[in-house]
Write an enzyme that holds these catalytic residues in place. Structure first.
Site, PDB file in Angstrom:
ATOM      1  N   LYS A 105     -13.301  -1.117  -6.957  1.00  0.00           N
ATOM      2  CA  LYS A 105     -12.377  -1.650  -5.954  1.00  0.00           C
ATOM      3  C   LYS A 105     -12.754  -3.091  -5.700  1.00  0.00           C
ATOM      4  O   LYS A 105     -13.897  -3.491  -5.962  1.00  0.00           O
ATOM      5  CB  LYS A 105     -12.489  -0.847  -4.651  1.00  0.00           C
ATOM      6  CG  LYS A 105     -11.264  -0.932  -3.773  1.00  0.00           C
ATOM      7  CD  LYS A 105     -10.163   0.025  -4.208  1.00  0.00           C
ATOM      8  CE  LYS A 105      -8.909  -0.169  -3.409  1.00  0.00           C
ATOM      9  NZ  LYS A 105      -7.923   0.892  -3.701  1.00  0.00           N
ATOM     10  N   GLY A 216       2.910   3.917   8.615  1.00  0.00           N
ATOM     11  CA  GLY A 216       2.643   2.850   7.635  1.00  0.00           C
ATOM     12  C   GLY A 216       3.809   2.777   6.684  1.00  0.00           C
ATOM     13  O   GLY A 216       4.028   3.713   5.904  1.00  0.00           O
ATOM     14  N   GLY A 218       4.719   0.622   4.089  1.00  0.00           N
ATOM     15  CA  GLY A 218       4.573  -0.321   2.975  1.00  0.00           C
ATOM     16  C   GLY A 218       4.957   0.377   1.691  1.00  0.00           C
ATOM     17  O   GLY A 218       5.838   1.246   1.678  1.00  0.00           O
ATOM     18  N   ASN A 219       4.274   0.023   0.608  1.00  0.00           N
ATOM     19  CA  ASN A 219       4.616   0.606  -0.696  1.00  0.00           C
ATOM     20  C   ASN A 219       4.533   2.129  -0.653  1.00  0.00           C
ATOM     21  O   ASN A 219       5.500   2.827  -0.963  1.00  0.00           O
ATOM     22  CB  ASN A 219       3.659   0.015  -1.756  1.00  0.00           C
ATOM     23  CG  ASN A 219       3.813   0.703  -3.112  1.00  0.00           C
ATOM     24  OD1 ASN A 219       3.552   1.893  -3.250  1.00  0.00           O
ATOM     25  ND2 ASN A 219       4.258  -0.036  -4.104  1.00  0.00           N
ATOM     26  N   ALA A 220       3.364   2.637  -0.259  1.00  0.00           N
ATOM     27  CA  ALA A 220       3.163   4.090  -0.284  1.00  0.00           C
ATOM     28  C   ALA A 220       4.100   4.792   0.712  1.00  0.00           C
ATOM     29  O   ALA A 220       4.745   5.794   0.374  1.00  0.00           O
ATOM     30  CB  ALA A 220       1.699   4.405   0.021  1.00  0.00           C
ATOM     31  N   GLY A 221       4.188   4.271   1.926  1.00  0.00           N
ATOM     32  CA  GLY A 221       4.969   4.929   2.974  1.00  0.00           C
ATOM     33  C   GLY A 221       6.470   4.914   2.720  1.00  0.00           C
ATOM     34  O   GLY A 221       7.161   5.913   2.925  1.00  0.00           O
TER      35      GLY A 221
HETATM   36  P1  NAD Z   1       1.188  -2.062   1.820  1.00  0.00           P
HETATM   37  O1  NAD Z   1       0.541  -3.359   2.021  1.00  0.00           O
HETATM   38  O2  NAD Z   1       2.372  -2.007   0.923  1.00  0.00           O
HETATM   39  O3  NAD Z   1       1.637  -1.445   3.232  1.00  0.00           O
HETATM   40  C1  NAD Z   1       0.791  -1.220   4.295  1.00  0.00           C
HETATM   41  C2  NAD Z   1       1.687  -0.814   5.466  1.00  0.00           C
HETATM   42  O4  NAD Z   1       0.869  -0.368   6.545  1.00  0.00           O
HETATM   43  C3  NAD Z   1       2.548  -1.947   6.004  1.00  0.00           C
HETATM   44  O5  NAD Z   1       3.839  -1.460   6.308  1.00  0.00           O
HETATM   45  C4  NAD Z   1       1.831  -2.326   7.306  1.00  0.00           C
HETATM   46  O6  NAD Z   1       2.725  -2.850   8.276  1.00  0.00           O
HETATM   47  C5  NAD Z   1       1.295  -0.991   7.721  1.00  0.00           C
HETATM   48  N1  NAD Z   1       0.159  -1.103   8.628  1.00  0.00           N
HETATM   49  C6  NAD Z   1      -0.884  -1.970   8.586  1.00  0.00           C
HETATM   50  N2  NAD Z   1      -1.702  -1.755   9.628  1.00  0.00           N
HETATM   51  C7  NAD Z   1      -1.160  -0.736  10.338  1.00  0.00           C
HETATM   52  C8  NAD Z   1      -1.534  -0.052  11.513  1.00  0.00           C
HETATM   53  N3  NAD Z   1      -2.639  -0.396  12.167  1.00  0.00           N
HETATM   54  N4  NAD Z   1      -0.737   0.963  11.940  1.00  0.00           N
HETATM   55  C9  NAD Z   1       0.387   1.305  11.260  1.00  0.00           C
HETATM   56  N5  NAD Z   1       0.785   0.696  10.152  1.00  0.00           N
HETATM   57  C10 NAD Z   1       0.021  -0.311   9.695  1.00  0.00           C
HETATM   58  O7  NAD Z   1       0.040  -1.067   1.351  1.00  0.00           O
HETATM   59  P2  NAD Z   1       0.157   0.267   0.494  1.00  0.00           P
HETATM   60  O8  NAD Z   1      -0.060  -0.090  -0.917  1.00  0.00           O
HETATM   61  O9  NAD Z   1       1.368   1.025   0.914  1.00  0.00           O
HETATM   62  O10 NAD Z   1      -1.153   1.027   0.987  1.00  0.00           O
HETATM   63  C11 NAD Z   1      -1.183   1.865   2.149  1.00  0.00           C
HETATM   64  C12 NAD Z   1      -2.315   2.843   2.006  1.00  0.00           C
HETATM   65  O11 NAD Z   1      -2.130   3.576   0.791  1.00  0.00           O
HETATM   66  C13 NAD Z   1      -3.706   2.206   1.913  1.00  0.00           C
HETATM   67  O12 NAD Z   1      -4.662   3.047   2.511  1.00  0.00           O
HETATM   68  C14 NAD Z   1      -3.945   2.152   0.408  1.00  0.00           C
HETATM   69  O13 NAD Z   1      -5.316   2.094   0.092  1.00  0.00           O
HETATM   70  C15 NAD Z   1      -3.300   3.465   0.013  1.00  0.00           C
HETATM   71  N6  NAD Z   1      -2.968   3.513  -1.406  1.00  0.00           N
HETATM   72  C16 NAD Z   1      -2.002   2.722  -1.957  1.00  0.00           C
HETATM   73  C17 NAD Z   1      -1.761   2.818  -3.313  1.00  0.00           C
HETATM   74  C18 NAD Z   1      -0.668   2.034  -3.977  1.00  0.00           C
HETATM   75  O14 NAD Z   1      -0.452   2.236  -5.184  1.00  0.00           O
HETATM   76  N7  NAD Z   1       0.066   1.210  -3.278  1.00  0.00           N
HETATM   77  C19 NAD Z   1      -2.498   3.689  -4.116  1.00  0.00           C
HETATM   78  C20 NAD Z   1      -3.463   4.487  -3.518  1.00  0.00           C
HETATM   79  C21 NAD Z   1      -3.693   4.387  -2.155  1.00  0.00           C
END
Ligand code: NAD
Length: 415
Positions: A105, A216, A218-221
């Protein structure tokens, strides 16, 4: 544990599995620490002519099963311990889905929301220049994580290729498709999570068309919100949130409309017809399926007793503390642990690497089929362990994953 240091949590989770597996002391020591870690400074010329020095990281946690792999997080709260924890979880993640990679990481302590595109590009290239000599598809390959994007991966790949003097698409994944990205990488993390929910609903006889909420966005949500309906054939999304707060609609909302609203306004708040809700309230809603998809330590001993969902599918890494895990287990909540629930991203990243190495690219249907097979098998491996050893799902996932890494360490003769 009042301590919310994510690496201490990752070590505590590992220690529990090591105890159950009866691992010998040297094996425990090698698996509870990163093999290599790098911490460095990155000077970046800012748009106003000044130079700002950022702190960057890369942790290569364990490469017994293959080259290390893991995302890059750009976040103001990024520390070496967050990176270590995430690198450990990547090691268990690649192992639980049984792909021939280790875990790593990296990241940068920064607030990307305050950076222009030019500054982001210079930071991406600066990060790569410092660490390029330690990367490569046969050593360690990065990918996106929180606040890093396919465009950032593209700049980093380009910088690596300039340094290497040749084409090197497999050095980094999560790239845009015209530069060797894989079909299906964009929604892979969420898709994998939804496949695990599908399997859990079958086993536990839960109707996936009930209510769900996403913390949350973002991408995952966002993709979890969309794919829940697409793959599971329905479901009522009653609440979503982002870092600025959340929204609630009792009768359910159209995930596509919220995605569009977030794109247009930069937040989920003020969605027409919704009521505001805090991130804390969202987690405690009475829903069938909860998707924590933001950051670490949101379900703790303080609020675990108030969590009411039937399934918590952890799209985020580390959303639940060890004390909360026990409480959720006692309450009969089925937790699909982070490094199983969100393993779809690294699985398709692995497919992207395979395609880049062959220089031959698969169709979207191929990617979905292979992903489904890997994740479904992983879910059932963990579920069977959970039943066999009578441990909660996270410990079961650790038992499956740690045993495989320990076997590789043993076969290599390290211990
Ligand atoms: P991202 O940057 O696309 O989105 C993050 C989201 O979380 C944003 O909408 C942001 O506004 C929100 N956020 C930030 N702080 C917050 C808080 N305190 N309360 C509520 N919402 C909050 O990131 P992502 O890629 O979607 O990653 C989110 C999680 O998923 C992380 O833990 C990441 O490690 C995990 N993850 C992502 C991937 C991937 O492929 N994208 C893979 C494995 C794990």
């Amino acid at each position: 544990m009042s301590e919310l240091n994510p690496f201490k949590i990752a070590q505590a989770q590992f220690d529990e599995a090591a105890e159950i597996l009866g691992l010998e002391p040297a094996m425990r020591e090698i698996l509870r620490w990163p093999r290599r870690e790098y911490k460095f400074t990155i000077p970046v010329k800012m748009d106003d002519g000044t130079t700002k020095v950022f702190h960057g990281y890369r942790v290569q946690y364990n490469d017994a099963r293959g080259p290390t792999k893991g995302g890059l997080r750009w976040h103001p709260d990024e520390t070496i311990d967050t990176v270590r924890a995430l690198a450990a979880w990547m090691t268990w993640k690649t192992s639980v889905v049984d792909i021939p990679l280790g875990g790593g990481k990296g990241g940068v302590t920064c607030n990307p929301k305050e950076l222009s595109d030019g500054e982001k590009q210079r930071l991406a290239r600066g990060w790569m220049r410092v660490i390029a000599s330690e990367l490569g598809e046969h050593r360690d390959s990065p990918a996106p994580d929180v606040y890093t994007t396919p465009q950032i991966m593209a700049w980093m790949m380009d910088e690596f290729e300039v340094i290497a003097g040749r084409n090197h698409p497999a050095v980094i994944t999560g790239k845009p498709i015209p530069l060797g990205g894989s079909q299906g990488r964009g929604d892979a993390t969420a898709r994998g999570g939804i496949y695990t929910v599908r399997e859990a609903c079958k086993i536990l006889d839960i109707d996936p068309k009930g209510t769900y909420a996403v913390q949350g966005f973002g991408n995952a949500g966002q993709f979890a919100a969309l794919l829940h309906q697409e793959i599971l054939g329905g479901g009522k999304l009653i609440a979503v949130s982002d870092s600025r707060g959340g929204i609630y609609v009792e009768g359910g909302m159209d995930p596509e409309a919220i995605v569009k609203h977030k794109l247009d306004t930069g937040k989920v708040g003020d969605f027409p017809g919704s009521k505001p809700i805090t991130n804390e309230e969202l987690l405690e809603l009475d829903v069938d399926i909860l998707y924590p998809a933001a950051l670490e330590n949101v379900i703790t001993e303080k609020n675990a007793a108030n969590i009411k969902c039937k399934i918590s599918c952890e799209m985020a890494n580390g959303p639940t503390t060890p004390e909360a895990d026990v409480i959720l287990h006692e309450k009969g909540i089925h937790v699909i642990p982070d490094f199983l629930a969100n393993a779809g991203g690294v699985t398709v990243s692995y497919f992207e690497q395979v395609q880049g190495t062959y220089n031959y690219y698969w169709t979207l249907a191929d990617v979905h089929k292979q992903l489904d097979a890997k994740i479904t098998k992983a879910y059932h491996d963990v579920y069977e362990m959970h039943k066999e050893k009578n441990v909660h799902m996270r410990t079961a996932a650790y038992l499956v994953a740690v045993a495989r890494v320990a076997e590789a360490v043993k076969l290599r003769g390290w211990v």
